[in-house]
Design a protein around this motif. Structure first.
Motif, mmCIF file in Angstrom:
data_model
loop_
_atom_site.group_PDB
_atom_site.id
_atom_site.type_symbol
_atom_site.label_atom_id
_atom_site.label_comp_id
_atom_site.label_asym_id
_atom_site.label_seq_id
_atom_site.Cartn_x
_atom_site.Cartn_y
_atom_site.Cartn_z
ATOM 1 N N HIS A 190 16.222 2.811 -8.634
ATOM 2 C CA HIS A 190 15.413 3.733 -7.822
ATOM 3 C C HIS A 190 14.093 3.090 -7.415
ATOM 4 C CE1 HIS A 190 15.301 7.918 -6.387
ATOM 5 N NE2 HIS A 190 13.993 7.733 -6.383
ATOM 6 N N ALA A 191 13.503 2.346 -8.313
ATOM 7 C CA ALA A 191 12.259 1.651 -7.965
ATOM 8 C C ALA A 191 12.483 0.662 -6.832
ATOM 9 C CB ALA A 191 11.718 0.924 -9.196
ATOM 10 N N ALA A 249 0.832 -1.212 0.000
ATOM 11 C CA ALA A 249 0.000 0.000 0.000
ATOM 12 C C ALA A 249 0.862 1.256 0.000
ATOM 13 C CB ALA A 249 -0.928 -0.002 1.210
ATOM 14 N N GLY A 250 1.946 1.252 0.758
ATOM 15 C CA GLY A 250 2.821 2.420 0.824
ATOM 16 C C GLY A 250 3.563 2.687 -0.466
ATOM 17 N N SER A 251 3.662 1.676 -1.332
ATOM 18 C CA SER A 251 4.343 1.879 -2.616
ATOM 19 C C SER A 251 3.443 2.558 -3.646
ATOM 20 C CB SER A 251 4.823 0.534 -3.181
ATOM 21 O OG SER A 251 3.731 -0.258 -3.631
ATOM 22 N N ILE A 252 2.125 2.528 -3.433
ATOM 23 C CA ILE A 252 1.198 3.063 -4.438
ATOM 24 C C ILE A 252 1.346 4.583 -4.623
ATOM 25 C CG2 ILE A 252 -1.229 3.325 -5.064
ATOM 26 C CD1 ILE A 252 -0.029 0.501 -5.408
ATOM 27 N N PRO A 253 1.434 5.386 -3.543
ATOM 28 C CA PRO A 253 1.681 6.821 -3.765
ATOM 29 C C PRO A 253 2.997 7.092 -4.491
ATOM 30 C CG PRO A 253 0.986 6.413 -1.513
ATOM 31 C CD PRO A 253 1.250 5.084 -2.120
ATOM 32 N N GLN A 254 3.994 6.217 -4.294
ATOM 33 C CA GLN A 254 5.274 6.392 -4.983
ATOM 34 C C GLN A 254 5.116 6.151 -6.488
ATOM 35 O OE1 GLN A 254 6.130 7.709 -2.381
ATOM 36 N NE2 GLN A 254 8.000 6.720 -1.684
ATOM 37 N N MET A 283 9.889 2.451 -13.751
ATOM 38 C CA MET A 283 9.889 2.602 -12.303
ATOM 39 C C MET A 283 8.492 2.398 -11.720
ATOM 40 S SD MET A 283 10.570 5.910 -9.856
ATOM 41 C CE MET A 283 11.828 6.593 -10.898
ATOM 42 N N ALA A 284 7.489 3.016 -12.371
ATOM 43 C CA ALA A 284 6.119 2.883 -11.898
ATOM 44 C C ALA A 284 5.685 1.429 -11.869
ATOM 45 C CB ALA A 284 5.181 3.699 -12.793
#
Length: 441
Positions: A358-359, A161-166, A300-301
């Protein structure tokens, strides 16, 4: 840090729908906000150095454009303090609506600004004022978006979940560079400089309307609802943040971010100017460079959720530390690859360091920082760690690298040494952090 093995509470279909809506609102919002913010960065490299600072040399014009870029980062901590306080007092959802309105309005107005040729010195002054509004708005965005995702999720899915805003950050950058590349492809260079770049800025109005609608459909996070129900909302969250026991994780968190902020603004911002500048060593085509950066950001996304899943498996701290260390190892070889001067070598370098490395660590960052603070001051804590460190870690990076390369007579090795130093500091600080268990967020 180990992830708890206790099973998550059973979720109903309504619960899962609420989580999906929160993740979508977080993703859409951060994509739009970062599109607005990094659109300026791309324009600083390609447009503003001539349209708003036309009487300067190529180097000085670029430095001045990057200086106004850096101002946005200087203001971000102020926005972080203000919106962090509001987010810890009245909730995550309502705060995020205000940040989006401010950001979108400032970006759209940039698209309407007269140039220096039209109104003289007033043009860069107005540009600077709108950049300040952008920075202020973004100061409250990232933390709220992370909390909207993390505080809605179950313990075993909080890394993901915390990766989604990234992902939103990567998509926002890709959207900004992609739109600029498209506009320069379909119109002449003269038309692009005259009015084409404005289309990208005015497009923000459409995005913001869509983003606000999505965000208003999201529910307030369960963690904040429980906090408010128990009457435990912090009255002075910033004061609590800089007092024991949260002072230590706050300071270490800011140091741990140095490498990440420097890395992102090297590959996503500075590299564009480095590769395309007439006074630089590469002289690559602007559209080619923008396409490469866009492709790397899209890669990256796609990979960021993998980083989030790794954070769920191994914990966000080791995932983040290992990724930063990999970035340090790659810096010198990648700049050596850049300096071969071919579009292919530039593309390979950017794909490696930006799209993949970076990802690998950025997806774990949001959950790591969320785990440093209790709910009552978490919005303020995340905002402070991310935005206050952004002044030196992110905003100053293009300026510092440009200056170091100038001192090195055009060679990038002093700049590379600086980037490696930021990574070393980040790894040490990350290993000294003592995050909470994900189940306790």
């Amino acid at each position: 840090m180990t992830v708890t093995d206790s099973p998550p509470p059973a979720q109903t279909a309504a619960d899962r729908s609420t989580v999906r809506t929160a993740l979508l609102a977080s993703l859409v919002g951060t994509t739009i906000e970062w599109y607005d913010f990094f659109l300026y960065a791309t324009a600083a490299s390609l447009v503003f150095n001539t349209t708003f600072f036309p009487d300067q040399s190529s180097l000085v014009g670029t430095l001045m454009a990057f200086a106004t870029f850096a101002v946005g980062f200087v203001v971000r901590p102020i926005g972080g303090f203000v919106f962090g306080h509001i987010g810890d007092r009245i909730g995550r959802k309502r705060t995020l609506a205000w940040t989006m309105f401010l950001m979108g309005g400032a970006t759209a107005l940039m698209g309407l600004l007269p140039t220096a040729a039209q109104i003289g010195v007033l043009a860069p002054i107005l540009l600077l004022a709108l950049r300040i509004v952008q920075g202020f708005a973004l100061g409250g965005e990232w933390a709220g978006a992370v909390l909207l995702a993390v505080e809605h999720s179950t313990p075993k899915r909080r890394g993901f979940a915390g990766s989604i805003p990234q992902v939103g950050l990567a998509l926002g950058l890709a959207l900004g560079t992609g739109v600029f590349a498209l506009l320069q492809t379909v119109m002449s260079a003269q038309a692009f400089l005259a009015y084409g770049w404005r289309i990208a800025f005015l497009f923000s109005v459409v995005l913001v309307v869509f983003g606000v609608v999505v965000r208003l459909k999201a529910a307030e996070t369960p963690a904040f609802v429980e906090l408010k129900r128990d009457d435990e909302v912090a009255s002075r969250p910033l004061r609590e943040l800089f007092a024991p026991p949260t002072l230590r994780p706050t300071l270490l968190g800011m140091l741990s971010r140095w490498g990440e902020g420097a890395a992102f603004n090297t590959w996503g911002v500075f590299a564009i100017a480095y590769a395309t500048s007439p006074s630089g060593p590469l002289h690559l085509d602007k559209v080619d460079v923008l396409v490469v950066v866009t492709a790397a950001a899209l890669l990256m996304a796609a990979l960021l959720p993998v980083s989030g899943l790794l954070a769920d498996r191994f914990g966000p701290r080791p995932v983040y530390a290992v990724g930063i260390a990999a970035y340090a190892v790659a810096v010198f070889p990648v700049f050596a690859l850049f300096n071969t001067g071919t579009p292919g070598s530039f593309a390979i370098g950017i794909i490696i360091v930006f799209g993949i490395i970076h990802a690998g660590f950025y997806g774990a960052q949001g959950t790591l920082y969320a785990s440093l603070f209790p709910t009552r001051i978490r919005y303020t804590g995340l905002s402070t760690v991310y935005q206050l460190s952004g002044v030196y870690a992110s905003g100053l990076t293009p300026l510092i690298l440009t200056a170091l390369i100038a001192v090195g007579a055009g060679a990038p090795w002093l700049a590379c040494g600086y980037l490696v130093a930021t990574a070393v500091i980040s790894v040490v600080a990350t290993l000294l952090l003592k995050p909470r268990e994900l189940a306790d967020l």
